[in-house]
Scaffold this motif. Structure first.
Motif, mmCIF file in Angstrom:
data_model
loop_
_atom_site.group_PDB
_atom_site.id
_atom_site.type_symbol
_atom_site.label_atom_id
_atom_site.label_comp_id
_atom_site.label_asym_id
_atom_site.label_seq_id
_atom_site.Cartn_x
_atom_site.Cartn_y
_atom_site.Cartn_z
ATOM 1 N N ILE A 14 0.854 -1.185 0.000
ATOM 2 C CA ILE A 14 0.000 0.000 0.000
ATOM 3 C C ILE A 14 0.891 1.237 0.000
ATOM 4 O O ILE A 14 1.515 1.578 1.006
ATOM 5 N N GLY A 15 0.969 1.897 -1.145
ATOM 6 C CA GLY A 15 1.828 3.063 -1.302
ATOM 7 C C GLY A 15 2.862 2.821 -2.380
ATOM 8 O O GLY A 15 3.715 1.929 -2.249
ATOM 9 N N ILE A 107 2.103 -4.943 3.091
ATOM 10 C CA ILE A 107 3.120 -3.974 3.518
ATOM 11 C C ILE A 107 2.545 -2.577 3.347
ATOM 12 O O ILE A 107 2.122 -2.208 2.249
ATOM 13 N N PHE A 108 2.564 -1.796 4.416
ATOM 14 C CA PHE A 108 2.095 -0.413 4.358
ATOM 15 C C PHE A 108 3.302 0.513 4.174
ATOM 16 O O PHE A 108 4.229 0.493 4.972
ATOM 17 N N ALA A 109 3.244 1.296 3.095
ATOM 18 C CA ALA A 109 4.333 2.221 2.760
ATOM 19 C C ALA A 109 3.729 3.567 2.378
ATOM 20 O O ALA A 109 4.017 4.119 1.313
ATOM 21 N N THR A 110 2.879 4.080 3.259
ATOM 22 C CA THR A 110 2.082 5.265 2.935
ATOM 23 C C THR A 110 2.779 6.581 3.238
ATOM 24 O O THR A 110 2.239 7.651 2.940
ATOM 25 N N GLY A 111 3.957 6.527 3.833
ATOM 26 C CA GLY A 111 4.743 7.737 4.004
ATOM 27 C C GLY A 111 4.191 8.683 5.046
ATOM 28 O O GLY A 111 3.378 8.322 5.908
ATOM 29 N N ALA A 112 4.634 9.935 4.961
ATOM 30 C CA ALA A 112 4.205 11.003 5.867
ATOM 31 C C ALA A 112 4.029 12.254 5.022
ATOM 32 O O ALA A 112 4.991 12.741 4.431
ATOM 33 N N PRO A 374 9.698 10.433 9.443
ATOM 34 C CA PRO A 374 10.177 11.116 8.230
ATOM 35 C C PRO A 374 11.637 11.559 8.316
ATOM 36 O O PRO A 374 11.948 12.749 8.371
ATOM 37 N N VAL A 375 12.530 10.581 8.332
ATOM 38 C CA VAL A 375 13.960 10.880 8.359
ATOM 39 C C VAL A 375 14.671 10.009 7.338
ATOM 40 O O VAL A 375 14.219 8.902 7.027
ATOM 41 N N GLY A 376 15.779 10.513 6.836
ATOM 42 C CA GLY A 376 16.570 9.716 5.910
ATOM 43 C C GLY A 376 16.228 9.978 4.463
ATOM 44 O O GLY A 376 15.144 10.449 4.129
ATOM 45 N N LEU A 377 17.187 9.660 3.589
ATOM 46 C CA LEU A 377 17.030 9.860 2.159
ATOM 47 C C LEU A 377 16.752 8.521 1.476
ATOM 48 O O LEU A 377 16.449 7.525 2.116
#
Length: 476
Positions: A14-15, A107-112, A374-377
């Motif tokens: 998801i994302g 897997i949830f990958a919906t970010g911020a 929300p950290v990292g590249l």
């Protein structure tokens, strides 16, 4: 439990931003269950009609590195072994129960995507904006308003990360110089009307503690007719600062760049100026008649370990707009546990946990910013996905089995519910359409533009679906 010895493991992601795509890509590299058969059958869902997530809707369009990242993500989805379903909203079009019926793991990958709050007096005044909302506007996000008021001559940007630099650079840049990018027409017109003369960027720590990267810093100086202004009183280095400069090449490069600007005493003759301030912490946004008229900052001092303390000295800066870029925050997803303080799904190295953290919820996983904040590249996103995927594959024996694992069954469900989903083939049609729009538009020098981004969701869906004659593949 899922018997994946006779069929591929069914996984929904998801994302469809970098985190989700990298996780899907890593899953495709699993050992096959039989000769010529995929070990994992993966469907990638996104609430937007297009893939690429943060890269399309969260990064400034004038970043040269965007194209390289898009190219890499495009090559993954273009292989054909991962199905993409766009314009599908988790929690509305597909519930957690739906996913459990059709997939062995999710897997949830919906970010911020939302701004972390800045809790100081005056935050409610007209003219105060979260950076995430402004980024969404200039990136043509389909779920945000098309208009943005740019009436301020003097603007403050609070934050010392890459997003703060992006926001400040876009605010200070001349609109005609953005035509070499894919910005939508409404964004160009909005920037064209801006009367801005000065943009101030504020960080509460010193030059050696900034959170942006050398590339973003150097890009500030590349804007035409925009002077960089720094101040001697904002430069200080403690023991930790000196150690960081000596041991970290990235810090060394950035401090060297800043000190070069500090030593430059040439006349500032540009029509616009970008001011970099350090060792100042926000205390209050000043207002009159409900509108921003200034920003009150407190001078800070370094404590020796890179941290800072307030000095009590207050400095008022006359500005008519304030943008806060102090970080992003994830948002709660339907039917899932959530850590409101951190803005993440509770998890143990990617395995989703119950709300109190005591129990692993088998079959549910998280990766990217919704997993760790929300950290990292991009590099961190890859290693993060690897950790999650590794645990998912280790958990195969205990995964709850999908009751409808046939890849066609989820397509039938979406179609029965009237969901106007888009596909990878639809994205290719939209991509071609946006490039055609660019060819019919021109930059400031009269050259055709590479592309013009479509903003309206309905138009994206229409172009994507009208450009595809065949239904989504059912054999992945």
């Amino acid at each position: 439990m899922a018997d994946t010895t006779t069929r591929p493991l069914r996984v929904a992601v998801i994302g469809a931003g970098p985190a989700g795509i990298y996780a899907a890509d890593m899953l495709t590299k699993s050992e096959p269950v039989a000769s010529g058969e995929l070990a994992v059958s993966i469907d990638l869902f996104d609430r937007y009609p297009t893939p690429f997530g943060l890269i399309r809707y969260g990064v400034a369009p004038d970043h040269p590195r965007i194209k390289g990242i898009i190219t890499a993500l495009r090559s993954i989805l273009g292989r054909g072994d991962i199905r993409f379903f766009g314009n599908v909203e988790y929690g509305t079009d597909l519930t957690l129960a739906d996913l459990g019926a059709h997939y062995d793991a999710v897997i949830f990958a919906t970010g911020a995507v939302y701004d972390a709050p800045l809790n100081i007096p005056g935050i409610e005044l007209e003219g105060v904006h979260g950076a995430a909302e402004f980024v969404a506007w200039y990136d043509g996000h389909p779920d945000f308003p098309r208009e943005w008021e740019l009436a301020a001559k003097e603007i403050a940007v609070i934050g010392n990360g890459n997003v703060a630099l992006d926001v400040a650079r876009v605010l200070a840049k001349h609109a005609d110089d953005m035509l070499v990018t894919e910005i939508p027409g409404n964004v160009y017109q909005g920037l064209k009307r801006s009367p801005v003369t000065d943009v101030h960027i504020f960080g509460r720590r010193g030059p050696a503690q900034v959170k942006f990267t050398p590339l973003e810093l150097r890009e500030l100086a590349k804007s035409r007719d925009v002077d960089i202004v720094v101040y001697d009183e904002d430069f200080a280095y403690d023991e930790a600062s000196e150690q960081a400069v000596a041991e970290n090449n990235q810090v060394k490069v950035m401090v060297r760049t800043l000190e070069k600007w500090r030593a430059d005493d040439s006349p500032k003759t540009a029509s616009r100026r970008l001011h970099l301030h350090f060792l100042q912490s926000p205390r209050e946004i000043l207002g009159e008649d409900g509108k921003v008229v200034g920003l009150r900052m407190e001078r800070t001092r370094l404590n020796g370990d890179g941290s800072v303390s307030g000095t009590g000295e207050l400095i008022d800066h006359p500005v008519q707009a304030v943008y806060h870029a102090i970080g992003y925050l994830g948002s709660r997803l339907p039917e899932l546990p959530f850590d409101d303080a951190r803005g993440v799904i509770p998890n143990a190295e990617g395995r989703v946990l119950s709300e109190d953290g005591s129990t692993v919820l088998h079959g549910l996983y998280a990766t990217g910013w919704i997993k760790r904040g929300p950290v990292g590249l991009i590099g961190a996103t890859k290693s993060d996905a690897l950790e999650t995927v590794t645990h998912l594959l280790e958990d195969r024996p205990v995964l709850p089995a999908a009751t409808s694992p046939d890849p066609r069954s989820v397509v039938d469900l979406l179609e029965a519910r009237g969901v106007a989903y888009t596909t990878w083939e639809g994205w290719l049609a939209l991509d071609e359409h946006e490039q055609a729009l660019g060819q019919s538009s021109h930059d400031a020098e009269g050259n055709p533009r590479e592309r013009v981004k479509v903003v309206e969701r309905d138009e994206m869906v229409s172009v994507s679906r009208d450009g595809v004659q065949q239904p989504v593949s059912s054999n992945v």
